[in-house]
Design an enzyme around this catalytic site. Structure first.
Site, PDB file in Angstrom:
ATOM      1  N   HIS A  90     -17.828 -29.742  12.297  1.00  0.00           N
ATOM      2  CA  HIS A  90     -18.742 -30.730  12.856  1.00  0.00           C
ATOM      3  C   HIS A  90     -18.223 -31.367  14.142  1.00  0.00           C
ATOM      4  O   HIS A  90     -18.987 -32.002  14.866  1.00  0.00           O
ATOM      5  CB  HIS A  90     -18.997 -31.823  11.819  1.00  0.00           C
ATOM      6  CG  HIS A  90     -19.997 -32.840  12.239  1.00  0.00           C
ATOM      7  ND1 HIS A  90     -21.300 -32.514  12.548  1.00  0.00           N
ATOM      8  CD2 HIS A  90     -19.885 -34.168  12.446  1.00  0.00           C
ATOM      9  CE1 HIS A  90     -21.951 -33.616  12.894  1.00  0.00           C
ATOM     10  NE2 HIS A  90     -21.121 -34.629  12.854  1.00  0.00           N
ATOM     11  N   CYS A  91     -16.932 -31.226  14.447  1.00  0.00           N
ATOM     12  CA  CYS A  91     -16.357 -31.978  15.573  1.00  0.00           C
ATOM     13  C   CYS A  91     -16.314 -31.182  16.872  1.00  0.00           C
ATOM     14  O   CYS A  91     -17.013 -31.498  17.828  1.00  0.00           O
ATOM     15  CB  CYS A  91     -14.946 -32.446  15.215  1.00  0.00           C
ATOM     16  SG  CYS A  91     -14.904 -33.680  13.904  1.00  0.00           S
ATOM     17  N   ILE A  92     -15.472 -30.146  16.919  1.00  0.00           N
ATOM     18  CA  ILE A  92     -15.204 -29.471  18.186  1.00  0.00           C
ATOM     19  C   ILE A  92     -16.447 -28.787  18.756  1.00  0.00           C
ATOM     20  O   ILE A  92     -16.686 -28.853  19.965  1.00  0.00           O
ATOM     21  CB  ILE A  92     -14.056 -28.447  18.023  1.00  0.00           C
ATOM     22  CG1 ILE A  92     -12.848 -29.113  17.363  1.00  0.00           C
ATOM     23  CG2 ILE A  92     -13.649 -27.884  19.374  1.00  0.00           C
ATOM     24  CD1 ILE A  92     -12.346 -30.337  18.075  1.00  0.00           C
TER      25      ILE A  92
END
Length: 446
Positions: free
Chosen positions: A275-277
């Site tokens: 979900h982040c990078i």
């Protein structure tokens, strides 16, 4: 005292034994709720998905063993309550918002869940309440979605209610970076808001650092993950350079990492997932685009990361061709489809694109990942193969190697060709056993 009000003096807030509502019980919200419960708070877990609430209630969720133990303990007591009712936040001294902030198919921010959650919290906010946003978003989100709407309701922030942004720092599947061992940032909408949020979160983190305002904390989170995205793209590019020069990237990286300053090791991989990078840096580019500001280095890195799975697919098809195996009808096994080691999360996983690309080329694809029982690739449903060593393969692709994977069968004399997307060098028996270990600073699939 109004329900939810924090007792305060000139220097700190007394938050002993508060009731905290955690809105959103996903990969961030559930560990956050358990950490708060473990620290002594009474926690109301709010999630709009009845299925997610049922899974939590029966313990069928993807957590570290430590957090499974916390969940079992919390569920057995009377300080952890689950509900789909958004109005339950009225009963809380503090509200922590932990909803997802993905991007859409065009890589633009999808703020639907965050906007809805914040609007609901604002609607049900009570005087004296602390509201902490943790979801990664654009700079100014906290003021746009919380501070200004609360003001429109007649509540003065930092006097009637307290608001802060404290970005999540959850590293799923990593026991070395649990929330309790990780510092937190807090940017309050005023000094009282900063103190309240810092006091609330202090028992759940190794340290809390306050920054001047929510915008500083919001940008710090975007900077963290954009830094990682750019360095992952660089690691992949240099790994390909090593491959062209006949070198294994891992020894080169480890040699460079002996320098005690100015270098942090990043490792190559099949692409970025989770979900982040793959998502967070796009919030920055989107916002900069609105003010006609370019960030060409960041944009190039994100584009390179998005192309990485296709590059792996091309290499896999090239290896089949080198072995005189036609792509159409080739039997290809992918080891691991989760986006990183030790988790069951397939969001944005490069494996999905790799499997789809190979299938489009006519290959018969399968996967082995005991943490992911099934997944869909296009119109086809695939299922985890528990015994891949009993079947013939034309190619095996190492995508994500979990600690539970046994790869020693790939070292037999009659083993199929192996494409290690992490480019760690020849797969000897010793290397196969060591492949389940994660490098100290592995970031390529984080």
């Amino acid at each position: 005292m109004t329900k939810g009000e924090f007792k305060s003096d000139s220097s700190h807030f007394d938050v002993s034994g508060p009731t905290v509502a955690v809105v959103g019980l996903g990969y961030v919200g559930l560990p956050t709720a358990l950490a708060l419960c473990d620290a002594g708070a009474t926690v109301i877990g709010v999630d709009s998905s009845p299925e997610r609430l049922r899974d939590i209630a029966r313990g069928a969720v993807d957590l570290l063993p430590l957090h499974h133990a916390q969940l079992a303990c919390a569920s057995a007591g009377d300080r952890f309550r689950l509900t789909p009712d958004a109005t339950a936040v009225r009963d809380a001294d503090a509200v922590v918002i932990c909803v997802p902030t993905p991007v859409d198919a065009r890589r633009r921010p999808d703020l639907a869940a965050l906007s809805a959650a914040c609007a609901s919290v604002v609607e049900h906010a009570v005087p004296g309440q602390l509201i902490v946003l943790t979801s990664t978003s654009y700079v100014g989100t906290t003021r746009d979605l919380l501070v200004e709407p609360l003001r429109a309701r007649g509540l003065t922030v930092d006097e009637d209610v307290y608001v802060a942004f404290a970005p999540e720092r959850i590293d799923p599947g990593n026991e070395r970076h649990t929330p309790e061992r990780t510092p937190r940032l807090v940017g309050g909408a005023g000094p009282r808001s900063s103190r309240a949020a810092a006091d609330l979160l202090a028992p759940t983190a190794s340290a809390v650092r306050t920054v001047p305002d929510p915008e500083t904390a919001e940008m710090a989170k975007l900077w963290e993950n954009t830094y990682r995205a750019v360095n992952i793209a660089l690691a992949n590019e240099l790994a390909d350079a090593c491959h062209s020069l006949g070198l294994a990237p891992a020894p080169v990286i480890e040699a460079a990492a002996t320098k005690p300053y100015g270098f942090m090791p990043f490792y190559p991989g099949p692409g970025v997932g989770g979900h982040c990078i793959p998502c967070d840096p796009h919030y920055l580019l989107w916002q900069l685009g609105k003010v006609r500001q370019q960030a060409p280095l960041v944009a190039t890195a994100l584009a390179a990361n998005s192309r990485r799975p296709a590059r792996i697919t091309e290499r896999a098809l090239g290896l089949l061709a080198d072995s005189a195996v036609p792509a159409h009808g080739a039997r290809v096994l992918l080891i691991g489809v989760a986006y990183k080691e030790g988790v069951a999360d397939v969001r944005e996983s490069p494996a999905l694109e790799i499997l789809a690309g190979l299938a489009e080329a006519g290959a018969h694809v399968a996967y082995c990942d005991p943490l992911v029982p099934s997944l869909r690739v296009g119109a086809d449903a695939l299922h985890h193969l528990p015994d891949p060593h009993t079947r013939p393969w034309d190619l095996v692709v190492l995508n994500t190697v979990h600690p539970v994977h046994d790869l020693t069968w790939l070292c037999a004399d009659d083993a199929p060709p192996v494409l290690d997307t992490r480019q760690r060098g020849p797969l000897t028996k010793a290397a196969a056993r060591a492949a389940t270990g994660v490098p100290p600073a592995a970031e390529a699939t984080a």
